[in-house]
Design an enzyme around this catalytic site. Structure first.
Site, PDB file in Angstrom:
ATOM      1  N   GLY A   1      47.912  12.629   6.512  1.00  0.00           N
ATOM      2  CA  GLY A   1      46.598  12.112   6.539  1.00  0.00           C
ATOM      3  C   GLY A   1      45.823  12.297   7.778  1.00  0.00           C
ATOM      4  O   GLY A   1      44.917  11.514   7.787  1.00  0.00           O
TER       5      GLY A   1
ATOM      6  N   GLY B   1      44.983  17.333   7.050  1.00  0.00           N
ATOM      7  CA  GLY B   1      45.247  17.158   5.745  1.00  0.00           C
ATOM      8  C   GLY B   1      44.146  16.480   4.971  1.00  0.00           C
ATOM      9  O   GLY B   1      43.959  16.734   3.671  1.00  0.00           O
TER      10      GLY B   1
ATOM     11  N   ALA C   1      38.364  20.117  13.088  1.00  0.00           N
ATOM     12  CA  ALA C   1      38.130  19.160  12.099  1.00  0.00           C
ATOM     13  C   ALA C   1      38.359  17.930  13.040  1.00  0.00           C
ATOM     14  O   ALA C   1      39.328  17.979  13.738  1.00  0.00           O
ATOM     15  CB  ALA C   1      39.263  19.539  11.038  1.00  0.00           C
TER      16      ALA C   1
ATOM     17  N   LYS D   1      48.134  32.413  18.106  1.00  0.00           N
ATOM     18  CA  LYS D   1      47.586  31.098  18.075  1.00  0.00           C
ATOM     19  C   LYS D   1      48.360  30.421  19.289  1.00  0.00           C
ATOM     20  O   LYS D   1      47.393  29.399  19.731  1.00  0.00           O
ATOM     21  CB  LYS D   1      47.872  30.458  16.713  1.00  0.00           C
ATOM     22  CG  LYS D   1      47.449  28.953  16.563  1.00  0.00           C
ATOM     23  CD  LYS D   1      45.632  29.176  16.629  1.00  0.00           C
ATOM     24  CE  LYS D   1      45.039  27.496  16.703  1.00  0.00           C
ATOM     25  NZ  LYS D   1      45.468  26.754  15.556  1.00  0.00           N
TER      26      LYS D   1
ATOM     27  N   ASN E   1      44.365  24.075  25.245  1.00  0.00           N
ATOM     28  CA  ASN E   1      44.795  22.653  25.195  1.00  0.00           C
ATOM     29  C   ASN E   1      45.190  21.842  26.540  1.00  0.00           C
ATOM     30  O   ASN E   1      44.612  20.735  26.916  1.00  0.00           O
ATOM     31  CB  ASN E   1      45.792  22.290  24.115  1.00  0.00           C
ATOM     32  CG  ASN E   1      45.328  22.397  22.820  1.00  0.00           C
ATOM     33  OD1 ASN E   1      44.831  21.524  22.306  1.00  0.00           O
ATOM     34  ND2 ASN E   1      45.267  23.548  21.723  1.00  0.00           N
TER      35      ASN E   1
ATOM     36  N   ASN F   1      35.952  22.762  25.691  1.00  0.00           N
ATOM     37  CA  ASN F   1      36.357  24.259  25.762  1.00  0.00           C
ATOM     38  C   ASN F   1      35.727  25.159  26.659  1.00  0.00           C
ATOM     39  O   ASN F   1      36.519  26.038  27.233  1.00  0.00           O
ATOM     40  CB  ASN F   1      36.645  24.565  24.387  1.00  0.00           C
ATOM     41  CG  ASN F   1      37.578  23.885  23.652  1.00  0.00           C
ATOM     42  OD1 ASN F   1      38.375  22.817  23.947  1.00  0.00           O
ATOM     43  ND2 ASN F   1      37.780  24.094  22.276  1.00  0.00           N
TER      44      ASN F   1
END
Length: 293
Positions: A9, A13, A127, A176, A184, A194
């Protein structure tokens, strides 16, 4: 395809649940009863480009068994995978599973799963979960999927989300991984967004040196293309905070082991020295330890 189960979640998700619920019967499996109750009562609110829409999604705490579905999507972070494997093992061998994690450490876990159809995915969306039942779609991108084991037929009918099917899962994950390994840890250590990695000349130089180490360890073909791709991600997400920086700011565990830890493992096997990777790995682990005190 009619039913989809989504495990986790967090931001991804919630994002997948919100979009896929328009076309499928979606069940979201959460870590806590509180989040499941909140989603069942309020739905999931999706914020995108100044608009917000509430989607009706069924939520169940993961302490209960996972129901069979046409597809199960696992969106938890790498370090939570071992906790959910017992639940996955209760599913039949015919249930297709899609794993969407950063890094590449989860490949070792997949080898021992009984399911005949396993997919791997990488996400280029931005997100951010703002609360238990709300997610902001901060950057519109693509979800790339490749088969680790089994045929692609089970996943091809998915609609209402931008999917790209890749033929080489390893190449997809490495691409990726390089982006995650560059952006990161540096943004988390410097506490910058970034875009600063390419706009600040000192940060840029460090990122380039880090890339050369990583390219050597992974023996990247056409290394220039990987570098250009990473620069493009920095540019397109210039105002975004990386997930690792957010984890550091909120005192959470990071995915450094799945990202730079994996590169360290590969370097050790090849007896290759990686002083910059080692420095960054130790720095992030040290910050995690301080936050945990």
């Amino acid at each position: 395809m009619k039913t989809i189960g989504i495990i986790g979640g967090g931001s991804l998700g919630l994002l997948f649940s919100a979009y896929l619920s328009d076309c499928y019967d979606v069940t979201l499996y959460t870590k806590t009863k509180t989040q499941a109750k909140c989603i069942n009562e309020n739905g999931i609110t999706l914020h995108r480009q100044g608009e917000h829409h509430t989607k009706k999604v069924s939520a169940i705490p993961l302490e209960k068994n996972i129901k069979e579905a046409d597809l199960i999507i696992i969106t938890v972070k790498q370090y939570h995978l071992k906790e959910i494997i017992p639940f996955i093992q209760t599913l039949t061998i015919h249930t297709p599973l899609l794993f969407i994690q950063n890094g590449m450490s989860h490949i070792e876990i997949l080898k021992n799963l009984p399911q005949r159809t396993l997919y791997l995915g990488t996400v280029e969306h931005g997100a951010m979960r703002t609360n238990m039942d709300s997610v902001h779609h901060t950057g519109i991108g693509t979800t790339r999927i490749a088969s680790y084991r089994g045929e692609m037929e089970s996943i091809l009918p998915i609609v209402n989300f931008p999917w790209v099917i890749e033929t080489d899962w390893y190449a997809m994950l490495v691409k990726k991984l390089v982006v995650n390994a560059l952006i990161n840890p540096l943004t988390a250590l410097y506490r910058v967004k970034n875009g600063q990695l390419i706009h600040n000349s000192y940060f840029y130089k460090t990122m380039r040196l880090l890339f050369e180490e990583i390219a050597s360890v992974l023996k990247l073909d056409s290394a220039f293309n990987y570098w250009e791709n990473a620069l493009g991600v920095c540019s397109r997400t210039s105002t975004n905070q990386s997930s690792m920086l957010k984890d550091i700011q909120e005192g959470r565990q990071t995915e450094i082991d799945a990202i730079l830890g994996y590169i360290q493992t590969q370097a050790a096997e090849k007896r290759t020295s990686t002083p910059i990777v080692d420095f960054l790995y130790g720095s992030i682990k040290g910050i995690e330890e301080e936050k945990g005190d």
